[in-house]
Design a protein around this motif. Sequence first.
Motif, PDB file in Angstrom:
ATOM      1  N   PHE A  68      38.832  41.857  36.165  1.00 42.55           N
ATOM      2  CA  PHE A  68      39.635  40.951  35.972  1.00 42.55           C
ATOM      3  C   PHE A  68      39.343  39.472  36.786  1.00 42.55           C
ATOM      4  O   PHE A  68      39.585  38.375  36.280  1.00 42.55           O
ATOM      5  N   SER A  69      38.786  39.659  37.940  1.00 40.94           N
ATOM      6  CA  SER A  69      38.189  38.652  38.878  1.00 40.94           C
ATOM      7  C   SER A  69      37.048  37.951  37.978  1.00 40.94           C
ATOM      8  O   SER A  69      36.996  36.815  38.005  1.00 40.94           O
ATOM      9  N   ILE A  70      36.178  38.717  37.525  1.00 35.94           N
ATOM     10  CA  ILE A  70      35.064  38.061  36.606  1.00 35.94           C
ATOM     11  C   ILE A  70      35.548  37.318  35.339  1.00 35.94           C
ATOM     12  O   ILE A  70      34.971  36.259  35.084  1.00 35.94           O
ATOM     13  N   ALA A  71      36.781  37.967  34.859  1.00 32.15           N
ATOM     14  CA  ALA A  71      37.221  37.231  33.640  1.00 32.15           C
ATOM     15  C   ALA A  71      37.810  35.779  34.180  1.00 32.15           C
ATOM     16  O   ALA A  71      37.523  34.844  33.390  1.00 32.15           O
ATOM     17  N   LEU A  72      38.428  35.964  35.200  1.00 28.66           N
ATOM     18  CA  LEU A  72      38.933  34.456  35.714  1.00 28.66           C
ATOM     19  C   LEU A  72      37.953  33.462  35.854  1.00 28.66           C
ATOM     20  O   LEU A  72      37.864  32.286  35.624  1.00 28.66           O
ATOM     21  N   ILE A  73      36.844  33.948  36.634  1.00 28.36           N
ATOM     22  CA  ILE A  73      35.648  33.014  36.855  1.00 28.36           C
ATOM     23  C   ILE A  73      34.887  32.397  35.674  1.00 28.36           C
ATOM     24  O   ILE A  73      34.693  31.382  35.533  1.00 28.36           O
ATOM     25  N   CYS A  74      34.739  33.477  34.628  1.00 28.16           N
ATOM     26  CA  CYS A  74      34.194  33.051  33.354  1.00 28.16           C
ATOM     27  C   CYS A  74      35.100  32.089  32.619  1.00 28.16           C
ATOM     28  O   CYS A  74      34.440  31.250  32.010  1.00 28.16           O
TER      29      CYS A  74
END
Length: 683
Positions: free
Chosen positions: A413-419
């Motif tokens: 989820f965090s990776i998705a937000l950053i991307c």
Amino acid sequence: MSEQHIEVLHTINLRSFLFTCLFFAGILLLAFWICIQGIGNIPEGHFTETDGYFYYWQASQISEHGHLPARDMYRWLPLGRDLGQTLNLYGYVLAYTDKAIVWIFPSITLYHVCLYMPVLCFCIGLGALCLYLYHTYGLLFSSVVGILLVTLPGSIERSTAGFGDRDAFCLMLGILAVVTYLVSIQTDTPRKRLIWTLASGFIVFLGGISWEGFGVFLSVIIVIEIWRFLTTEKAEGLGLYALWVCCFVPTLYIASPAYRNGYGFAEHLAAFVLLPPVMLLSIRAIRYLLISKVDRLRPYARTVSLGLMLASVTLVLSYVWIQQNTFADTTVPISDSPVMQAMTELRSPHFGYWVFRYGGVFILGSIGLIVASKRYYDQTSLLVPLILFVATTFFREPLEKHLWSASHGTFFFSIALICIGIGSLISARLQKSNEPRLMTLVAFMAWFIFWVALSRDAKRYDFFIGVPLAFFAAEMITFFCNTLGHFVKQHRQRVVLKTGVAITLLAGILFLPPLGAHATRTLYAATRMRKVTPTKNVGRTLNWMKTALPNTAIVAAHWGYGSQLNVLGGVKTIIDQDTYLQNWILLYNRHVHNAASENEALEYLKTHGATHIMLTGKDTSRSFLHGELSDAFLPVYPKKDFEDASIKVWELNYPSNIKTDLKYLKTGFPEIDAALELEPSSL
């Protein structure tokens, strides 16, 4: 063109205008009718949400005295509630709305205003949203959005008559702030653009003085401006943006101490609300100076914009890193404290929760978001991050149960937000157009990402996701209808086909179980999803207090009954559902219910000035109060069968050897605790 043809066109336009007005009026009347369906289940003077009593109490104080005191000395005694740390506009709106209405309808009371205000606010926000979408997308699109919002249980629950909280009011202000800003940047006439800009800035001020979470709506506008900043080579609109910022940044700082010296939940309020628009104004001004003074940079205006934006993001991340300890101190009570863990609305939603409240709209809206990002941006950089974001939010429970652990889910989820953030910057850098539809899409995509991300870990915020879900669901429905319309050449037949297909799809989404059938739960959401509080037994106890106890009485009770004791019982309290001093709630359980001795419990209660104590089913079954008590605890309610009663009230008669102790007033805020140690005589 002949005069006869012109007259026919005017007649058609008039009919179309009247039909449109009647249609939207029908949607608003339907919304109002649905939201008041549960009114017959609410006894006089009651609400379906505990905070409804809090705002009714505030409005009553304002009606009586004309303003709120610096400290509310009816709760959190002996210190009182510091109202400088709260944002109190909603209470003033309730009070002065009552004063205005009573001139025309003398029989309407403040209670009636509080009862129906959520419905009115929801309808105003819905009307403004539909009107904007009608002018931007047309009747079909705006109608789909309106009908979906009117019927979604998730949008209805906090908009019903009797809810009493400020959620619908804040949603209305959020819609108005975003919509007026979109109108301002899409208006060509300078005078109208100035008016709409001032309107948006003033509404942001109202939102900022109403709720600590309004910064999320403000962030939607900031994203719009960042997009425009990265996609244009000229500094057009800089003066208007500066004017917009000046409408609320200095006024909020002056109007509320929470923005000047906030602590607790308001500790970082200024940083989250006031700092971002000022930073964006600064980098826009820097770009303007660089481009106007350095000729070599003019051809690279967008590159300069991207560099300044990346530098600003780096500064923000550095600030968060430096302040991580204070952020942790502030956020731990929200997520990890026993008080917050006891609040069901701050728990993570499960998959069935989304299905029940949003039917198939949350899936259709998510697909619409992903497809729209490809259609309008013509970039693939957002597709995978958006898919991952949706999967780790709405499908979090099944994925964490069958595919990966909770920690892995949070990581993805965090990776998705950053991307998504990086992909958005790339898309903006490569974008060549800022047409109105694209700017609207940017706004509602930001709305979707921000509120859905917050709702992932707290049910409390899902009320605000209905708007972007309905928007992107309408985007998918109209896209499908327009695709089919290309196969029909005649305009009239094309309109009939598109309308028929849209109605069929909408009816399926509303009523067919395989597609969610959320409309079958619409009336349930309006009448039964929220129960009247308090229960009848507690209500009778509070009525007894109102008649039997003086208004100077201080009743110790479970924190969830705080404002109900103030309003229905007419007494003062030491803790309440405001969770202002969470440590006091923990101390109450530790030193009263889990007291090692009767003296310990009496010392705690005397330190807080309690004259009575109430035991209910919300309190632990292992409470000290269930044991043998001395004559210091005098049973006063109920008069009969006291031992077997589910609700008990004792009057406190303190023995002479019971002393007060500052340790029972530890708040967890160093500045407050230090002040208490300097002035122990305030006990």
